[in-house]
Design a protein around this motif. Structure first.
Motif, mmCIF file in Angstrom:
data_model
loop_
_atom_site.group_PDB
_atom_site.id
_atom_site.type_symbol
_atom_site.label_atom_id
_atom_site.label_comp_id
_atom_site.label_asym_id
_atom_site.label_seq_id
_atom_site.Cartn_x
_atom_site.Cartn_y
_atom_site.Cartn_z
ATOM 1 N N ALA A 117 -35.709 -31.536 -4.213
ATOM 2 C CA ALA A 117 -36.144 -30.273 -3.596
ATOM 3 C C ALA A 117 -35.098 -29.172 -3.762
ATOM 4 C CB ALA A 117 -36.434 -30.506 -2.117
ATOM 5 N N GLY A 118 -33.820 -29.552 -3.645
ATOM 6 C CA GLY A 118 -32.758 -28.554 -3.709
ATOM 7 C C GLY A 118 -32.734 -27.793 -5.023
ATOM 8 N N GLY A 119 -33.023 -28.495 -6.105
ATOM 9 C CA GLY A 119 -32.980 -27.846 -7.418
ATOM 10 C C GLY A 119 -33.895 -26.628 -7.504
ATOM 11 N N TYR A 120 -35.049 -26.700 -6.849
ATOM 12 C CA TYR A 120 -35.983 -25.571 -6.886
ATOM 13 C C TYR A 120 -35.364 -24.333 -6.216
ATOM 14 C CZ TYR A 120 -39.856 -28.831 -7.898
ATOM 15 O OH TYR A 120 -40.682 -29.768 -8.453
ATOM 16 N N THR A 121 -34.740 -24.593 -5.049
ATOM 17 C CA THR A 121 -34.199 -23.443 -4.298
ATOM 18 C C THR A 121 -33.028 -22.816 -5.054
ATOM 19 O OG1 THR A 121 -32.714 -24.859 -2.990
ATOM 20 C CG2 THR A 121 -34.919 -24.487 -2.103
ATOM 21 N N VAL A 122 -32.243 -23.663 -5.697
ATOM 22 C CA VAL A 122 -31.098 -23.171 -6.473
ATOM 23 C C VAL A 122 -31.597 -22.358 -7.674
ATOM 24 C CG1 VAL A 122 -29.222 -23.961 -7.973
ATOM 25 C CG2 VAL A 122 -29.539 -24.984 -5.708
ATOM 26 N N LYS A 123 -32.659 -22.857 -8.303
ATOM 27 C CA LYS A 123 -33.224 -22.140 -9.449
ATOM 28 C C LYS A 123 -33.719 -20.761 -9.005
ATOM 29 C CE LYS A 123 -34.604 -22.146 -13.748
ATOM 30 N NZ LYS A 123 -33.701 -22.473 -14.852
ATOM 31 N N LEU A 124 -34.398 -20.718 -7.867
ATOM 32 C CA LEU A 124 -34.909 -19.430 -7.385
ATOM 33 C C LEU A 124 -33.741 -18.490 -7.070
ATOM 34 C CD1 LEU A 124 -37.296 -17.666 -6.613
ATOM 35 C CD2 LEU A 124 -37.309 -18.747 -4.358
ATOM 36 N N ALA A 125 -32.682 -19.032 -6.487
ATOM 37 C CA ALA A 125 -31.505 -18.189 -6.200
ATOM 38 C C ALA A 125 -30.980 -17.579 -7.488
ATOM 39 C CB ALA A 125 -30.423 -19.013 -5.505
ATOM 40 N N SER A 126 -30.919 -18.355 -8.566
ATOM 41 C CA SER A 126 -30.366 -17.798 -9.811
ATOM 42 C C SER A 126 -31.329 -16.814 -10.457
ATOM 43 C CB SER A 126 -29.935 -18.903 -10.780
ATOM 44 O OG SER A 126 -31.044 -19.552 -11.320
ATOM 45 N N VAL A 127 -32.655 -17.042 -10.291
ATOM 46 C CA VAL A 127 -33.623 -16.069 -10.831
ATOM 47 C C VAL A 127 -33.450 -14.727 -10.100
ATOM 48 C CG1 VAL A 127 -36.094 -15.511 -10.959
ATOM 49 C CG2 VAL A 127 -35.304 -17.807 -11.560
ATOM 50 N N LEU A 128 -33.252 -14.769 -8.787
ATOM 51 C CA LEU A 128 -33.199 -13.521 -8.009
ATOM 52 C C LEU A 128 -31.807 -12.881 -8.012
ATOM 53 C CD1 LEU A 128 -35.488 -14.549 -5.011
ATOM 54 C CD2 LEU A 128 -36.091 -13.150 -6.993
ATOM 55 N N LEU A 129 -30.759 -13.692 -8.101
ATOM 56 C CA LEU A 129 -29.402 -13.129 -8.048
ATOM 57 C C LEU A 129 -28.828 -12.862 -9.441
ATOM 58 C CD1 LEU A 129 -27.731 -15.245 -5.180
ATOM 59 C CD2 LEU A 129 -28.720 -12.957 -5.027
ATOM 60 N N GLY A 130 -29.376 -13.511 -10.462
ATOM 61 C CA GLY A 130 -28.909 -13.235 -11.837
ATOM 62 C C GLY A 130 -27.742 -14.106 -12.246
ATOM 63 N N ASP A 131 -27.214 -13.779 -13.427
ATOM 64 C CA ASP A 131 -26.245 -14.650 -14.089
ATOM 65 C C ASP A 131 -24.916 -14.805 -13.381
ATOM 66 O OD1 ASP A 131 -27.994 -15.140 -16.020
ATOM 67 O OD2 ASP A 131 -27.065 -13.852 -17.559
ATOM 68 N N THR A 132 -24.584 -13.871 -12.469
ATOM 69 C CA THR A 132 -23.264 -13.988 -11.833
ATOM 70 C C THR A 132 -23.311 -14.871 -10.588
ATOM 71 O OG1 THR A 132 -23.571 -12.009 -10.460
ATOM 72 C CG2 THR A 132 -22.603 -11.694 -12.661
ATOM 73 N N VAL A 133 -24.473 -15.502 -10.338
ATOM 74 C CA VAL A 133 -24.634 -16.340 -9.139
ATOM 75 C C VAL A 133 -23.581 -17.460 -9.099
ATOM 76 C CG1 VAL A 133 -26.332 -17.831 -10.299
ATOM 77 C CG2 VAL A 133 -26.344 -17.674 -7.801
ATOM 78 N N LYS A 134 -23.059 -17.684 -7.898
ATOM 79 C CA LYS A 134 -22.131 -18.810 -7.690
ATOM 80 C C LYS A 134 -22.352 -19.369 -6.300
ATOM 81 C CE LYS A 134 -18.160 -16.083 -5.993
ATOM 82 N NZ LYS A 134 -18.863 -15.759 -4.775
ATOM 83 N N VAL A 135 -21.831 -20.566 -6.057
ATOM 84 C CA VAL A 135 -22.014 -21.215 -4.755
ATOM 85 C C VAL A 135 -20.789 -20.942 -3.888
ATOM 86 C CG1 VAL A 135 -22.337 -23.425 -3.573
ATOM 87 C CG2 VAL A 135 -23.452 -23.010 -5.780
ATOM 88 N N ASP A 136 -21.011 -20.446 -2.672
ATOM 89 C CA ASP A 136 -19.899 -20.153 -1.759
ATOM 90 C C ASP A 136 -19.658 -21.278 -0.756
ATOM 91 O OD1 ASP A 136 -19.567 -17.575 -2.883
ATOM 92 O OD2 ASP A 136 -21.279 -16.869 -1.706
ATOM 93 N N ALA A 137 -20.734 -21.934 -0.330
ATOM 94 C CA ALA A 137 -20.588 -22.998 0.670
ATOM 95 C C ALA A 137 -21.788 -23.920 0.548
ATOM 96 C CB ALA A 137 -20.546 -22.402 2.083
ATOM 97 N N ALA A 138 -21.600 -25.189 0.912
ATOM 98 C CA ALA A 138 -22.735 -26.128 0.847
ATOM 99 C C ALA A 138 -22.471 -27.335 1.724
ATOM 100 C CB ALA A 138 -22.960 -26.585 -0.596
ATOM 101 N N ARG A 139 -23.533 -27.901 2.227
ATOM 102 C CA ARG A 139 -23.461 -29.148 2.994
ATOM 103 C C ARG A 139 -24.639 -30.038 2.625
ATOM 104 N NH1 ARG A 139 -19.106 -29.443 3.232
ATOM 105 N NH2 ARG A 139 -17.661 -28.958 4.907
#
Ligand SMILES: NC(=O)c1ccc[n+]([C@@H]2O[C@H](COP(=O)([O-])OP(=O)(O)OC[C@H]3O[C@@H](n4cnc5c(N)ncnc54)[C@H](OP(=O)(O)O)[C@@H]3O)[C@@H](O)[C@H]2O)c1
Length: 321
Positions: free
Chosen positions: A176-198
Motif C-alpha cells: 500500500a505504501g508504494g502507491y502513496t509514495v508514487k503519488l507524492a512524487s507525481v505531485l511534488l516532482g523530481d526534487t521529492v525526498k523523505v524527511d521522516a518515516a515510521r
C-alpha cells in the motif's frame, strides 16, 4: 504487434490485466506460464484462449514472445525481470519493481544497455483524474498549496496472502505504501525526498503492517502519507490550499467506468467536481507499448522507477534512524 507472455497466473492478471490488454492496440497476450497450479493455467486457457507453459523460463525463452508481464509476489520480480531482459525481452513488471534500490538500478541498467522497455505498473498514475486534479491545483482555485496528504490502507486479507510473508516481499510499505509514495512524487516532482518515516508491525506478523512518512520538495511543500494492511479502508488524497481544500477518495483504485468525485470546500461552502471515468490499466499498458518504440518514454520510465525505489529506501533509512 508486441507478443506478450504472462509470468504466473496471478489474480490481478486474470481479473484486471487480461480484460485491459485486449483493448490496447499494438500488443497481444499470447501465452501464460504457471509452475504450481495447473487449474489456474486451465482457467486462463478457457477464459482468454492463451497458450500455456509450465515453466516460466520456457515462456520467457519462446521465440514468438517479445515481452513479459510479471505479476509475481514482489520478491520474485527481480529474478524474472532480469531473466527476461537478459533474454532480450521487454518487461512490464508489477509494483514494487524489486525489493531494493540496488536491484531496481540493476534492472534499469540491463534494460538501458539492451534498449528494452521496462515499466513498473503503478497504473493509478495514468488515470485521467490525476491530470484533472493537477489542473485544478494549477488553476489557483485552491490558492497556494500548503499541504498534501495521501492514505491507502485496507482491512486484513486472507492469512496466506503474500503481503504478510517477508520472504515473498510482503509488508505495508512495499504494498500500500508504494502507491502513496508514487503519488507524492507525481505531485511534488523530481526534487521529492523523505524527511521522516515510521513503520510498525502488529503481533503475529513478520512484516511491517502500518506506516507513515513525510516527504517534501525543494521548496518545502510537504506530502504526508499513511498506509496500512489492517485498517479501515482508505484510498484518499487531500490537497489543502490557502483558499480551499480538495479531497477525493478513490485516488488509487478507480475501476473502469467509475466516475471519481473531488470535493472542494472553501469559505463559501462545498462543491462536488465530477472527474472523468477512465481505465488506468489500459493507459499503463499503452505507456509500456510506447516505451517499446520510443527511447524518450523508455528513459522517463527508467528514471521514475529509480526515483520510486529510492524513496522507498529513504523511508526504510528514516525509520531506522
Ligand atoms: N498494479 C496494481 O494495482 C496491483 C494490484 C494488485 C496486485 N498488484 C501486484 O501484482 C502482483 C500479484 O498480485 P496478486 O494480488 O494478483 O497476487 P496473487 O494472485 O495472490 O499471487 C500471484 C502469484 O504468486 C504466488 N503466490 C501468492 N501467494 C503466495 C504464497 N503465500 N506463497 C507462495 N506463492 C504465492 C501464486 O503463484 P502459484 O499459483 O504459482 O503458487 C500466485 O499465482 C504483486 O506484485 C502485487 O503487488 C498490483
Amino acid at each position: 504487434m508486441i507478443r506478450l507472455g504472462i509470468v504466473g497466473c496471478a489474480e490481478i492478471a486474470f481479473r484486471r490485466f487480461m480484460p485491459a490488454v485486449q483493448n490496447v492496440d499494438g500488443i497481444r497476450a499470447v501465452a501464460v506460464a504457471e509452475e504450481y497450479d495447473p487449474s489456474k493455467l486451465q482457467m486462463f486457457k478457457d477464459t482468454y484462449g492463451l497458450e500455456t507453459e509450465t515453466k516460466f523460463s520456457d515462456l520467457i525463452e519462446r521465440e514468438d514472445i517479445d515481452a513479459l508481464y510479471i505479476p509475481q509476489p514482489p520478491a520474485l520480480h527481480f529474478k524474472w525481470a532480469q531473466y527476461a531482459l537478459e533474454h532480450g525481452k521487454h518487461v512490464l513488471v508489477e509494483k514494487p519493481s524489486t525489493l531494493s534500490l540496488a536491484d531496481t538500478e540493476t534492472l534499469v541498467k540491463t534494460a538501458a544497455e539492451k534498449n528494452l522497455a521496462l515499466h513498473e505498473n503503478y497504473m493509478f498514475r495514468y488515470h485521467a483524474q490525476i491530470r484533472e486534479i493537477q489542473s485544478i491545483i494549477a488553476s489557483g482555485r485552491l490558492g497556494e498549496v500548503r499541504l498534501i496528504r495521501a492514505s491507502f490502507g485496507f482491512p486484513l486479507r486472507a492469512q496466506n496472502d503474500f503481503r504478510y510473508n517477508k520472504a515473498l516481499g510482503g509488508g505495508a510499505l512495499l504494498d500500500a505504501g508504494g502507491y502513496t509514495v508514487k503519488l507524492a512524487s507525481v505531485l511534488l516532482g523530481d526534487t521529492v525526498k523523505v524527511d521522516a518515516a515510521r513503520l510498525y508491525s502488529l503481533p503475529g506478523y513478520e512484516v511491517d503492517m502500518m506506516g507513515s512518512a513525510s516527504l517534501s520538495d525543494e521548496n518545502g511543500l510537504t506530502c504526508q502519507v499513511g498506509f496500512g494492511m489492517d485498517c479501515h479502508y482508505q484510498c484518499m488524497l487531500e490537497v489543502w490550499g490557502s483558499k480551499a481544500k480538495l479531497s477525493t477518495n478513490r485516488i488509487f483504485t478507480a475501476p473502469p467506468g467509475f466516475e471519481p468525485v473531488a470535493v472542494i470546500e472553501d469559505a463559501s461552502g462545498r462543491d462536488e467536481v465530477h472527474l472523468s471515468a477512465d481505465s488506468h490499466f489500459e493507459h499503463s499498458i499503452e505507456r509500456f507499448v510506447s516505451a517499446v518504440s520510443d527511447q524518450a518514454v523508455r528513459e522517463e520510465n527508467y528514471r521514475e522507477m529509480v526515483l520510486q525505489a529510492s524513496l522507498i529506501e529513504q523511508i526504510r533509512q528514516k525509520n531506522n534512524s
